[in-house]
Design a protein around this motif. Structure first.
Motif, PDB file in Angstrom:
ATOM      1  N   CYS A   1       4.979  -0.853  -4.880  1.00 32.00           N
ATOM      2  CA  CYS A   1       3.725  -1.579  -4.657  1.00 32.00           C
ATOM      3  C   CYS A   1       3.878  -2.741  -3.691  1.00 32.00           C
ATOM      4  O   CYS A   1       2.871  -3.356  -3.313  1.00 32.00           O
TER       5      CYS A   1
ATOM      6  N   GLN B   1       8.558  -6.612   0.345  1.00 33.66           N
ATOM      7  CA  GLN B   1       9.196  -5.297   0.398  1.00 33.66           C
ATOM      8  C   GLN B   1      10.554  -5.366   1.085  1.00 33.66           C
ATOM      9  O   GLN B   1      11.503  -4.681   0.681  1.00 33.66           O
TER      10      GLN B   1
ATOM     11  N   GLN C   1      -1.792  -1.738  -8.754  1.00 28.87           N
ATOM     12  CA  GLN C   1      -2.324  -1.542  -7.412  1.00 28.87           C
ATOM     13  C   GLN C   1      -1.333  -2.060  -6.377  1.00 28.87           C
ATOM     14  O   GLN C   1      -0.582  -3.005  -6.629  1.00 28.87           O
ATOM     15  N   LYS C   2      -1.357  -1.440  -5.214  1.00 28.21           N
ATOM     16  CA  LYS C   2      -0.437  -1.824  -4.157  1.00 28.21           C
ATOM     17  C   LYS C   2      -0.845  -3.170  -3.572  1.00 28.21           C
ATOM     18  O   LYS C   2      -2.032  -3.470  -3.417  1.00 28.21           O
TER      19      LYS C   2
ATOM     20  N   THR D   1      -1.653  -6.016  -0.927  1.00 34.90           N
ATOM     21  CA  THR D   1      -2.293  -6.033   0.386  1.00 34.90           C
ATOM     22  C   THR D   1      -1.884  -7.290   1.139  1.00 34.90           C
ATOM     23  O   THR D   1      -1.269  -8.203   0.579  1.00 34.90           O
TER      24      THR D   1
ATOM     25  N   MET E   1       4.912  -4.919  -0.162  1.00 33.64           N
ATOM     26  CA  MET E   1       4.739  -4.759   1.283  1.00 33.64           C
ATOM     27  C   MET E   1       5.169  -6.049   1.973  1.00 33.64           C
ATOM     28  O   MET E   1       5.271  -7.104   1.348  1.00 33.64           O
TER      29      MET E   1
END
Length: 299
Positions: A92, A98, A56-57, A59, A94
């Motif tokens: 995935c 990222q 899952q990415k 959050t 952020m």
């Protein structure tokens, strides 16, 4: 509908769902095999099959370190090839994680360990960070004792890293912490800044820093001019400070502001001096000067 019939219907639905998933996996596997067979023999290295499980990415609410732990467990459970972990993790990420991944070269970004180190370094999460968290941890309100103990164990494991260190190395880390605590604030800040990994490195940093301090102080003492070290001569009495605005010769010095007269007092003094010079009478005299006598009819 009786429970037996309902249970039979649910079992039939589960069997149908499992059969559909099995057929879907078979079609997916056949598609991957056809793609691999269609590749030319000039391709270097084995064909890497994409894993069926998907991470899952991340959050904004996720803890980056906990997310990496969950990702590693997923990759291990799904039996992903180690070479595929970095490419599976990159999409995935952020935020700062990222940005750290994007700043890496293509060669480094293909190695998961280097990607993990870059992310933790970008977020300033090191063993020293967990050491501080371990020492300064406070029990949150309404938290069970088991949760508190688990968090302390997590910080200790991230600080001492028992899975990759021996008992002697972990003991050396504890001694190094106490060593930094007793050498003094300045030396401790210097050691923490260089983030040593062994006690010998910490000792070398402390000795070099303190030797440099002694050398710098002796240099400053040698460069100090002799006149600046002497105090005032004996029986020295400082004279009056010169006025900021010197008064020209022949003029009286101005009075302090507390001794200055008001406008009314100056005007009264002016008229009193004028009455004395011109001989004006004592009667009929006011603060604003002599009063004029009105001419009567009989004069």
């Amino acid at each position: 509908m009786d429970p037996t019939t309902l249970s039979a219907i649910l079992e039939a639905l589960d069997s149908r769902r499992e059969a559909e998933e099995r057929r879907r996996e078979e079609r997916y596997t056949a598609l991957i095999e056809r793609v691999g067979m269609g590749m030319t023999s000039a391709a270097t290295g084995p064909v890497m099959v994409a894993p069926k499980a998907r991470a899952q990415k991340m959050t904004a609410e996720d803890d980056p370190e906990a997310y990496l732990v969950a990702f590693e467990r997923l990759a291990t459970t799904a039996a992903w090839p180690r070479e595929y972990w970095a490419s599976q993790l990159g999409p995935c990420l952020m935020g700062e994680a990222q940005a750290a991944y994007r700043a890496m070269t293509d060669e480094d970004a293909s190695q998961y360990e280097l990607v993990k180190q870059a992310i933790l370094r970008r977020l300033n999460i090191t063993g020293e960070t967990h050491r501080v968290r371990f020492r300064e941890f406070q029990r949150p309100a309404n938290t069970r004792p088991r949760v508190v103990a688990q968090r302390l164990c997590d910080h200790m494991a991230q600080w001492l890293n028992p899975s990759q260190k021996t008992g002697i190395q972990m003991g050396e880390a504890i001694v190094m912490e106490q060593f930094c605590h007793v050498v003094g604030a300045e030396t401790q800040a210097w050691i923490r800044r260089h983030n040593p990994t062994t006690l010998e490195q910490a000792v070398a940093l402390a000795e070099n820093f303190e030797d440099s301090l002694v050398s710098a102080r002796s240099t400053l003492l040698d460069c100090t001019p002799p006149s600046s070290t002497k105090g005032p001569p004996p029986n020295f009495a400082p004279g009056p400070r010169p006025s900021k605005s010197p008064v020209p010769s022949g003029h009286p010095a101005p009075l302090p502001w507390r001794q200055r007269k008001t406008r009314k007092e100056r005007r009264k003094e002016k008229w009193e001096g004028a009455s004395m010079r011109h001989g004006w009478g004592l009667a009929g005299e006011g603060s604003d000067g002599p009063k004029r006598q009105s001419k009567g009819v009989g004069t």
